[in-house]
Design a protein around this motif. Structure first.
Motif, PDB file in Angstrom:
ATOM      1  N   ALA A  73       0.828  -1.207   0.000  1.00  0.00           N
ATOM      2  CA  ALA A  73       0.000   0.000   0.000  1.00  0.00           C
ATOM      3  C   ALA A  73       0.860   1.254   0.000  1.00  0.00           C
ATOM      4  CB  ALA A  73      -0.929  -0.004   1.213  1.00  0.00           C
ATOM      5  N   ARG A  74       1.893   1.260   0.820  1.00  0.00           N
ATOM      6  CA  ARG A  74       2.779   2.425   0.892  1.00  0.00           C
ATOM      7  C   ARG A  74       3.509   2.625  -0.429  1.00  0.00           C
ATOM      8  NH1 ARG A  74       7.942   3.873   2.709  1.00  0.00           N
ATOM      9  NH2 ARG A  74       7.975   5.831   3.885  1.00  0.00           N
ATOM     10  N   TYR A  75       3.921   1.531  -1.054  1.00  0.00           N
ATOM     11  CA  TYR A  75       4.602   1.598  -2.344  1.00  0.00           C
ATOM     12  C   TYR A  75       3.693   2.211  -3.404  1.00  0.00           C
ATOM     13  CZ  TYR A  75       6.776  -0.101  -6.659  1.00  0.00           C
ATOM     14  OH  TYR A  75       7.324  -0.186  -7.904  1.00  0.00           O
ATOM     15  N   ILE A  76       2.416   1.838  -3.384  1.00  0.00           N
ATOM     16  CA  ILE A  76       1.462   2.369  -4.361  1.00  0.00           C
ATOM     17  C   ILE A  76       1.172   3.836  -4.092  1.00  0.00           C
ATOM     18  CG2 ILE A  76      -0.966   2.257  -5.091  1.00  0.00           C
ATOM     19  CD1 ILE A  76      -0.785  -0.798  -4.754  1.00  0.00           C
ATOM     20  N   VAL A  77       0.838   4.171  -2.865  1.00  0.00           N
ATOM     21  CA  VAL A  77       0.420   5.531  -2.530  1.00  0.00           C
ATOM     22  C   VAL A  77       1.560   6.533  -2.708  1.00  0.00           C
ATOM     23  CG1 VAL A  77      -0.314   7.002  -0.616  1.00  0.00           C
ATOM     24  CG2 VAL A  77      -1.429   4.805  -0.997  1.00  0.00           C
ATOM     25  N   ASN A  78       2.790   6.116  -2.431  1.00  0.00           N
ATOM     26  CA  ASN A  78       3.924   7.033  -2.508  1.00  0.00           C
ATOM     27  C   ASN A  78       4.660   6.951  -3.844  1.00  0.00           C
ATOM     28  OD1 ASN A  78       3.438   7.904   0.060  1.00  0.00           O
ATOM     29  ND2 ASN A  78       4.944   6.578   1.011  1.00  0.00           N
ATOM     30  N   ILE A 115      -4.289   1.272   1.779  1.00  0.00           N
ATOM     31  CA  ILE A 115      -4.330   2.304   0.734  1.00  0.00           C
ATOM     32  C   ILE A 115      -5.339   3.379   1.106  1.00  0.00           C
ATOM     33  CG2 ILE A 115      -5.008   2.771  -1.665  1.00  0.00           C
ATOM     34  CD1 ILE A 115      -3.787   0.090  -2.426  1.00  0.00           C
ATOM     35  N   TRP A 116      -6.474   2.953   1.636  1.00  0.00           N
ATOM     36  CA  TRP A 116      -7.476   3.924   2.099  1.00  0.00           C
ATOM     37  C   TRP A 116      -6.915   4.769   3.240  1.00  0.00           C
ATOM     38  CZ3 TRP A 116      -9.669   4.086   7.041  1.00  0.00           C
ATOM     39  CH2 TRP A 116     -10.680   5.047   7.199  1.00  0.00           C
ATOM     40  N   LEU A 117      -6.190   4.129   4.147  1.00  0.00           N
ATOM     41  CA  LEU A 117      -5.643   4.821   5.306  1.00  0.00           C
ATOM     42  C   LEU A 117      -4.551   5.813   4.894  1.00  0.00           C
ATOM     43  CD1 LEU A 117      -5.898   4.753   8.461  1.00  0.00           C
ATOM     44  CD2 LEU A 117      -3.922   3.225   8.454  1.00  0.00           C
ATOM     45  N   GLY A 126      -3.710   6.728   1.550  1.00  0.00           N
ATOM     46  CA  GLY A 126      -3.973   7.519   0.359  1.00  0.00           C
ATOM     47  C   GLY A 126      -5.300   8.233   0.338  1.00  0.00           C
ATOM     48  N   GLY A 127      -6.228   7.788   1.181  1.00  0.00           N
ATOM     49  CA  GLY A 127      -7.514   8.467   1.260  1.00  0.00           C
ATOM     50  C   GLY A 127      -8.500   8.076   0.185  1.00  0.00           C
ATOM     51  N   TYR A 128      -8.321   6.926  -0.456  1.00  0.00           N
ATOM     52  CA  TYR A 128      -9.279   6.487  -1.468  1.00  0.00           C
ATOM     53  C   TYR A 128      -9.427   4.969  -1.433  1.00  0.00           C
ATOM     54  CZ  TYR A 128      -5.102   5.332  -4.243  1.00  0.00           C
ATOM     55  OH  TYR A 128      -3.895   4.820  -4.674  1.00  0.00           O
ATOM     56  N   ASP A 129     -10.536   4.497  -1.980  1.00  0.00           N
ATOM     57  CA  ASP A 129     -10.851   3.074  -2.014  1.00  0.00           C
ATOM     58  C   ASP A 129     -10.573   2.551  -3.421  1.00  0.00           C
ATOM     59  OD1 ASP A 129     -11.888   0.514  -1.869  1.00  0.00           O
ATOM     60  OD2 ASP A 129     -13.833   1.115  -1.061  1.00  0.00           O
ATOM     61  N   ILE A 130      -9.699   1.570  -3.546  1.00  0.00           N
ATOM     62  CA  ILE A 130      -9.346   1.054  -4.873  1.00  0.00           C
ATOM     63  C   ILE A 130     -10.543   0.399  -5.564  1.00  0.00           C
ATOM     64  CG2 ILE A 130      -6.897   0.757  -4.372  1.00  0.00           C
ATOM     65  CD1 ILE A 130      -7.450  -2.211  -3.899  1.00  0.00           C
ATOM     66  N   LYS A 131     -11.558   0.013  -4.813  1.00  0.00           N
ATOM     67  CA  LYS A 131     -12.746  -0.570  -5.441  1.00  0.00           C
ATOM     68  C   LYS A 131     -13.526   0.462  -6.248  1.00  0.00           C
ATOM     69  CE  LYS A 131     -14.248  -4.943  -3.681  1.00  0.00           C
ATOM     70  NZ  LYS A 131     -15.436  -5.739  -3.304  1.00  0.00           N
ATOM     71  N   ASN A 132     -13.252   1.743  -6.008  1.00  0.00           N
ATOM     72  CA  ASN A 132     -13.941   2.792  -6.765  1.00  0.00           C
ATOM     73  C   ASN A 132     -13.259   3.091  -8.091  1.00  0.00           C
ATOM     74  OD1 ASN A 132     -15.854   3.125  -4.734  1.00  0.00           O
ATOM     75  ND2 ASN A 132     -14.650   4.692  -3.678  1.00  0.00           N
ATOM     76  N   ILE A 133     -12.072   2.532  -8.304  1.00  0.00           N
ATOM     77  CA  ILE A 133     -11.357   2.760  -9.558  1.00  0.00           C
ATOM     78  C   ILE A 133     -11.743   1.644 -10.532  1.00  0.00           C
ATOM     79  CG2 ILE A 133      -9.112   3.177 -10.633  1.00  0.00           C
ATOM     80  CD1 ILE A 133      -8.034   3.915  -7.897  1.00  0.00           C
ATOM     81  N   GLN A 134     -12.926   1.767 -11.109  1.00  0.00           N
ATOM     82  CA  GLN A 134     -13.474   0.773 -12.027  1.00  0.00           C
ATOM     83  C   GLN A 134     -13.593   1.399 -13.418  1.00  0.00           C
ATOM     84  OE1 GLN A 134     -16.775  -1.596 -10.542  1.00  0.00           O
ATOM     85  NE2 GLN A 134     -16.476  -0.741  -8.503  1.00  0.00           N
ATOM     86  N   ILE A 135     -12.542   1.252 -14.195  1.00  0.00           N
ATOM     87  CA  ILE A 135     -12.460   1.945 -15.476  1.00  0.00           C
ATOM     88  C   ILE A 135     -13.510   1.460 -16.461  1.00  0.00           C
ATOM     89  CG2 ILE A 135     -11.031   2.267 -17.532  1.00  0.00           C
ATOM     90  CD1 ILE A 135      -9.432   2.000 -14.111  1.00  0.00           C
ATOM     91  N   SER A 136     -13.612   0.151 -16.639  1.00  0.00           N
ATOM     92  CA  SER A 136     -14.540  -0.381 -17.643  1.00  0.00           C
ATOM     93  C   SER A 136     -15.984  -0.008 -17.318  1.00  0.00           C
ATOM     94  CB  SER A 136     -14.397  -1.903 -17.754  1.00  0.00           C
ATOM     95  OG  SER A 136     -14.620  -2.525 -16.497  1.00  0.00           O
ATOM     96  N   LYS A 137     -16.351  -0.060 -16.062  1.00  0.00           N
ATOM     97  CA  LYS A 137     -17.717   0.296 -15.662  1.00  0.00           C
ATOM     98  C   LYS A 137     -17.982   1.780 -15.874  1.00  0.00           C
ATOM     99  CE  LYS A 137     -20.989  -0.039 -11.820  1.00  0.00           C
ATOM    100  NZ  LYS A 137     -22.024  -0.639 -12.660  1.00  0.00           N
ATOM    101  N   ALA A 138     -16.967   2.607 -15.570  1.00  0.00           N
ATOM    102  CA  ALA A 138     -17.127   4.054 -15.706  1.00  0.00           C
ATOM    103  C   ALA A 138     -17.347   4.468 -17.152  1.00  0.00           C
ATOM    104  CB  ALA A 138     -15.898   4.762 -15.143  1.00  0.00           C
ATOM    105  N   LEU A 139     -16.893   3.660 -18.102  1.00  0.00           N
ATOM    106  CA  LEU A 139     -16.985   4.014 -19.513  1.00  0.00           C
ATOM    107  C   LEU A 139     -18.301   3.606 -20.167  1.00  0.00           C
ATOM    108  CD1 LEU A 139     -13.367   3.011 -20.574  1.00  0.00           C
ATOM    109  CD2 LEU A 139     -14.269   5.346 -20.442  1.00  0.00           C
ATOM    110  N   GLU A 140     -19.173   2.969 -19.410  1.00  0.00           N
ATOM    111  CA  GLU A 140     -20.421   2.464 -19.993  1.00  0.00           C
ATOM    112  C   GLU A 140     -21.328   3.588 -20.509  1.00  0.00           C
ATOM    113  OE1 GLU A 140     -20.953  -1.702 -17.467  1.00  0.00           O
ATOM    114  OE2 GLU A 140     -22.058   0.091 -16.851  1.00  0.00           O
ATOM    115  N   LYS A 141     -21.180   4.797 -19.970  1.00  0.00           N
ATOM    116  CA  LYS A 141     -22.022   5.913 -20.412  1.00  0.00           C
ATOM    117  C   LYS A 141     -21.187   7.048 -21.012  1.00  0.00           C
ATOM    118  CE  LYS A 141     -25.599   4.971 -16.947  1.00  0.00           C
ATOM    119  NZ  LYS A 141     -26.391   5.514 -15.818  1.00  0.00           N
ATOM    120  N   CYS A 142     -19.935   6.762 -21.318  1.00  0.00           N
ATOM    121  CA  CYS A 142     -19.030   7.795 -21.812  1.00  0.00           C
ATOM    122  C   CYS A 142     -19.169   7.964 -23.325  1.00  0.00           C
ATOM    123  CB  CYS A 142     -17.586   7.427 -21.461  1.00  0.00           C
ATOM    124  SG  CYS A 142     -16.370   8.559 -22.134  1.00  0.00           S
TER     125      CYS A 142
END
Length: 288
Positions: free
Chosen positions: A20-25, A203-205, A207-223
């Motif tokens: 998590a630290r490696y990703i966030v930093n 990562i949430w602790l 970085g302040g975000y939830d990796i489950k919210n980073i859903q690229i394919s789903k986000a593009l369904e209405k793009c």
């Protein structure tokens, strides 16, 4: 026996925290080792400008802007995890040959505290929109391009803002959560079931975000932004199924290019002529 179990779970906690630290930093700034991708002499025919932009949080986005006498528009290039804007030099040359001015930028600069918060495309997509808006008045066409995390950044930007005229993405993950699960299955088989939720928590602790919210394919369904997806058939870092899933779910995916034999983000190096032809075809069809 109890001591062994306690030690085992302590080790798992340390591994999850480290990941998590490696990703966030890991927002990469101007690391010298990425400069080997950039040869100034290869851009001698173009006007070069050192680029610096202060985003809404007060953090610096730095890079290089290349212009030519007559351009079809501007393409903003987003780099991947563990690199910086110099890594995108070969891709910049491709788009310059096609006729576009190019902006290579690093997601954030090392001078600022917030630069240490890597959002794996989430925070970065907001910065990308600031850059798109910055150049919309200057260019009739402003497109985005990204590889790996940069590809996810460009796609998330399209889904959230739809401010770019087109988006080209290579080797992007369909979901950050599933990507991390894929990593654990390859690196630590059998332990992902506990490492994944622990890493998600850290990562949430941190970085302040939830990796489950980073859903690229789903986000593009209405793009509505026209999108091109590129992926290597032998990508060991982000499975080819991610590229196929994004192409299936994206509402306005205009072109899918699977580069046979390519691994992670090396499709251009492996098949430069085919790569350029595929990109040119996508861009030409948009102009009709």
């Amino acid at each position: 026996m109890i001591n062994i179990i306690v030690i085992f779970f302590a080790i798992l906690l340390l591994i999850a925290y480290y990941v998590a630290r490696y990703i966030v930093n890991a927002n990469v700034h101007t690391k010298e080792q990425s400069r080997y991708h950039y040869e100034q002499s290869e851009f001698a025919d173009y006007q070069k400008e050192d680029f610096r932009y202060i985003n809404k949080e007060g953090n610096s986005l730095i890079g290089l802007l290349f212009r030519q006498e007559k351009s079809r528009g501007l393409i903003i290039l987003a780099h991947g995890f563990g690199t910086n804007h110099f890594f995108m030099a070969k891709h910049a040359q491709l788009f310059l040959r096609i006729g576009f001015d190019t902006l290579l930028y690093s997601h954030v600069h090392a001078d600022n505290y917030h630069s240490k918060k890597c959002g794996m495309g989430g925070f970065e997509s907001d910065d990308l929109d600031e850059l798109v808006q910055r150049f919309k008045a200057e260019y009739n066409i402003v497109g985005t391009y990204g590889i790996s995390m940069g590809g996810a950044t460009a796609l998330l930007h399209s889904a959230k803002y739809e401010s770019a005229d087109f988006c080209i993405s290579e080797s992007a993950y369909a979901s950050m959560y599933s990507e991390l699960r894929f990593k654990f299955r390859r690196k630590m088989p059998g332990l992902g079931w506990i490492l994944l939720p622990l890493t998600r928590f850290f990562i949430w602790l941190l970085g302040g975000y939830d990796i489950k919210n980073i859903q690229i394919s789903k986000a593009l369904e209405k793009c509505n932004t026209p999108i091109m997806i590129i992926h290597g058939s032998l990508d060991p870092t982000v499975h080819i199924e991610d590229g196929l899933q994004i192409a299936r779910q994206a509402k306005n995916c205009k072109r899918l290019y699977i580069c046979n034999g390519a691994k992670h983000t090396n499709s251009l190096a492996l098949q430069p002529q085919r790569y350029q032809k595929e990109v040119e075809t996508f861009l030409t069809e948009l102009e009709k």
